[in-house]
Scaffold this motif. Sequence first.
Motif, short mmCIF file in Angstrom:
data_model
loop_
_atom_site.label_atom_id
_atom_site.label_comp_id
_atom_site.label_asym_id
_atom_site.label_seq_id
_atom_site.Cartn_x
_atom_site.Cartn_y
_atom_site.Cartn_z
N THR A 2 6.65 5.84 13.54
CA THR A 2 5.42 5.47 12.84
C THR A 2 4.81 6.73 12.25
OG1 THR A 2 5.02 3.71 14.42
CG2 THR A 2 3.17 4.36 13.07
N ILE A 3 4.54 6.71 10.95
CA ILE A 3 3.98 7.89 10.30
C ILE A 3 2.46 7.86 10.41
CG2 ILE A 3 3.65 9.01 8.06
CD1 ILE A 3 6.48 8.24 7.35
N ILE A 42 7.38 13.18 6.01
CA ILE A 42 7.99 12.56 4.84
C ILE A 42 9.39 12.10 5.24
CG2 ILE A 42 8.71 12.89 2.45
CD1 ILE A 42 6.41 14.90 2.17
N PRO A 43 9.62 10.80 5.21
CA PRO A 43 10.89 10.27 5.73
C PRO A 43 12.05 10.57 4.76
CG PRO A 43 9.58 8.51 4.77
CD PRO A 43 8.73 9.73 4.72
N GLU A 63 9.41 1.13 3.82
CA GLU A 63 9.41 0.72 5.22
C GLU A 63 8.88 1.79 6.20
OE1 GLU A 63 13.34 -0.56 6.15
OE2 GLU A 63 12.70 -1.48 8.03
N PRO A 64 9.41 3.03 6.16
CA PRO A 64 8.91 4.01 7.14
C PRO A 64 7.44 4.37 6.93
CG PRO A 64 10.47 5.03 5.60
CD PRO A 64 10.52 3.56 5.35
N PHE A 65 6.95 4.31 5.69
CA PHE A 65 5.54 4.66 5.43
C PHE A 65 4.58 3.62 6.00
CE2 PHE A 65 7.52 6.99 1.81
CZ PHE A 65 7.01 8.25 2.06
N THR A 69 2.33 -1.23 10.65
CA THR A 69 1.39 -2.13 9.98
C THR A 69 2.12 -3.36 9.45
OG1 THR A 69 -0.07 -0.31 9.36
CG2 THR A 69 -0.29 -2.34 8.10
N PHE A 70 3.22 -3.14 8.71
CA PHE A 70 4.02 -4.26 8.19
C PHE A 70 5.46 -4.12 8.64
CE2 PHE A 70 0.73 -3.80 4.74
CZ PHE A 70 0.05 -4.97 5.04
N THR A 71 6.07 -5.24 9.00
CA THR A 71 7.50 -5.23 9.30
C THR A 71 8.28 -5.25 7.99
OG1 THR A 71 7.71 -7.63 9.24
CG2 THR A 71 7.10 -6.64 11.36
#
Length: 465
Positions: A2-3, A42-43, A63-65, A69-71
């Motif tokens: 989780t970022i 930063i992914p 997705e990683p950002f 919060t959201f899947t």
Amino acid sequence: MTIAYVSTRDPDPGADGRALGFGDVLLAGLAPDGGLYCPSEIPPLPAVTADTGYVDAAVSIMEPFVAGTFTSSELAEMAADAYRGFRHPDTCPVIDLGRNRYLLDLTKGPTLAFKDVALQMVGRMLEAELGRRNRRVTVIGATSGDTGSAAIDALAGKANIEVLILHPHDRVSEIQRRQMTTVAATNIHNVAIKGTFDDCQDLVKAAFADPVLRADVDLAAVNSINWARVMCQIVYYVTGARRARPDGGPVSFSVPTGNFGNVLAGWYAKRMGLAVDRLIVASNRNDVLTRFLETGRLETHAVAPSLSPSMDIQISSNFERLLWEVSGRDGHAVSDVLGELRSTGRVDVPPAWHRAILAEFDGARLDDGGTIERIAASHGANELIVDPHTAVGLHAAELFATPDVPMVALATADPAKFPDAVEDAIGIRPDLPAHLAEILDRPERFETMDNDLGPVSDLLRSIAG
Ligand SMILES: *Cc1c(COP(=O)(O)O)cnc(C)c1O
């Protein structure tokens, strides 16, 4: 993973409880210290090829950002819905202009400007997050044209969201006004302010700064400092690069620039691992960033109107995010530099920051005469009709193109939004697409108000109910 998100002005971003999740940042706008939220990590770039569809690319890149919060399936559903209405199957198509030049067309959204690409997605994310938190907000914004219509289209009919957009009375084009005022959704409210765009923006700032009003109305903003907008824009740099160069080798981008949100997304794409050679900041006569690249000094002048009004800006808010990164994420130093700019109108940025920026960015400016010439030249060379903003980017692209690296210029508005300049240049008046031609006949709905916070606050209270 989780970022966490941190403010560009936080002197101690590692402190306990300081970092926010994506959902908080989506709703927050500016940080309380006046800074902008940035991802603390930063992914890496996911696998995207020339054949990956836009929605799939969007999901894997974002997705990683948004994790936590959201899947990814929620993201996929929102992205499919957001981009279904775009007038091209590729969403953001790439046009081969020959000689290793390409145009990345970001104008296929409902309001014909690149802001749709991010805002259509942000509107859906906001609605989902508010629903989950059982919270209602009133989005308030000021517009000189494009942002207002893109925000209105993205938020019309969304649950838990009311929208109030201020535009300067008689100072936006008829098409731009009708794009905002003919939207029938009951959560959309337009006010024409008797004043300039800056007056509208000052009213928005004053509303946010009024604690009594804010106790009554839960205000939110979707202006370009919202991180979610920058994030959504990373996607088309990746898909654009893959289309222009399927072998994954480096490409350069030329970006018509105002608030620096668009080109900053290209910088993030590069940091994720996309092979990007140069990022070119193209400006009109309002050339604060081009002057900065030349001198290392940020110095604001009065805004001068131009044929590319969405770039008529003297303080490029998102530049703060780049300064924070090149400073080694030193919130203290960023606060100092921007404080000096605000109080004196100019600041010499530390030479090491300037050098770091020059290592990746070039800048070029173009005046109105040159803009008209470039629209004519593009039409002559490629039968391509471009709008004035895109023309500024195409000019900069020519200046910095090299034989071996594909040069991708971003098209940021459809020429039909700026028919007068286009007609001036090539004698052809571009037609509005069918879905917009109808707005010329639809009834308009807006109020006109004096440049005064009192009546605007009253309206905000009555909207928020
Ligand atoms: C908003 C806008 C720009 C400037 O983009 P920034 O992200 O603010 O740099 C350029 N062209 C058009 C048509 C726009 O609407």
